[in-house]
Enzyme design. Structure first.
Site, PDB file in Angstrom:
ATOM      1  CG  ASP A  87     -13.419 -41.037 -70.643  1.00  0.00           C
ATOM      2  OD1 ASP A  87     -14.211 -40.506 -71.458  1.00  0.00           O
ATOM      3  OD2 ASP A  87     -13.784 -41.532 -69.572  1.00  0.00           O
ATOM      4  CG  HIS A 155     -14.204 -46.651 -63.594  1.00  0.00           C
ATOM      5  ND1 HIS A 155     -15.360 -47.290 -63.180  1.00  0.00           N
ATOM      6  CD2 HIS A 155     -14.581 -45.408 -63.961  1.00  0.00           C
ATOM      7  CE1 HIS A 155     -16.394 -46.474 -63.313  1.00  0.00           C
ATOM      8  NE2 HIS A 155     -15.947 -45.320 -63.775  1.00  0.00           N
ATOM      9  CG  HIS A 157     -12.812 -41.116 -64.053  1.00  0.00           C
ATOM     10  ND1 HIS A 157     -13.300 -41.019 -65.333  1.00  0.00           N
ATOM     11  CD2 HIS A 157     -13.751 -41.767 -63.325  1.00  0.00           C
ATOM     12  CE1 HIS A 157     -14.500 -41.596 -65.378  1.00  0.00           C
ATOM     13  NE2 HIS A 157     -14.787 -42.060 -64.170  1.00  0.00           N
TER      14      HIS A 157
END
Length: 169
Positions: A87, A155, A157
């Site tokens: 990230d 997505h 995380h």
């Protein structure tokens, strides 16, 4: 520039101000991606930015550009079905994303044919999380405006390397 928008999707607010578009990727709770700084946002401004993201659902996203190497990323893992990368503004000592190579805009829009791919994403996120955060980690999947989804390419995380708190949001 101020524009007012009414949406049936937003049941708690019938109108709000849209912010000028400044980037393709942002955090719903704090506009911090690309700037590297955290700015507390009101719930109204957060919904406004998310609604703006929703208007681009199904169009190329920053993640599409990462997959085609138009935008660079720091690879964590790659296979034929998914890609994992760091990230750009981590929420913890370890924070990376696992995305499918196939465009699925939201987990709630996944189809029957996507079940194996969804399982592969979760398995991959779990395996990588276990390797990088042996003491534990958190998996997060946001869906839609009220779920605080900011990029309309599914997505996962993976966040860890510190004690997580509850509730998360």
């Amino acid at each position: 520039m101020r524009r007012v928008l009414s949406l049936a999707l937003l049941t708690r607010a019938s109108s709000f101000t849209l912010l000028p578009r400044t980037s393709l990727y942002f955090s719903p709770q704090s506009c911090r991606h690309f700037t590297g700084s955290r700015h507390n946002m009101s719930a109204e401004d957060s919904k406004s930015m998310l609604t703006q993201a929703l208007s681009t659902e199904g169009q190329p996203t920053i993640f599409s550009k990462i997959l085609d190497s138009t935008i660079p990323s720091t690879e964590v893992y790659s296979d034929d079905l998914c890609y994992a990368f760091e990230d750009i503004n981590p929420a913890g000592p370890v924070h990376f994303l696992v995305i499918p190579r196939k465009l699925i805009t939201r987990v709630s829009k996944a189809e029957e044919d996507d079940k194996a791919l969804l399982g592969h994403l979760m398995y991959t996120a779990g395996r990588l999380g276990r390797e990088r955060c042996p003491e534990g980690f958190r998996l997060v999947v946001n869906d839609g405006v009220e779920g605080a989804q900011s990029v309309y390419h599914l997505h996962v995380h993976v966040i860890g390397g510190r004690q997580m708190t509850w509730p998360p949001g």
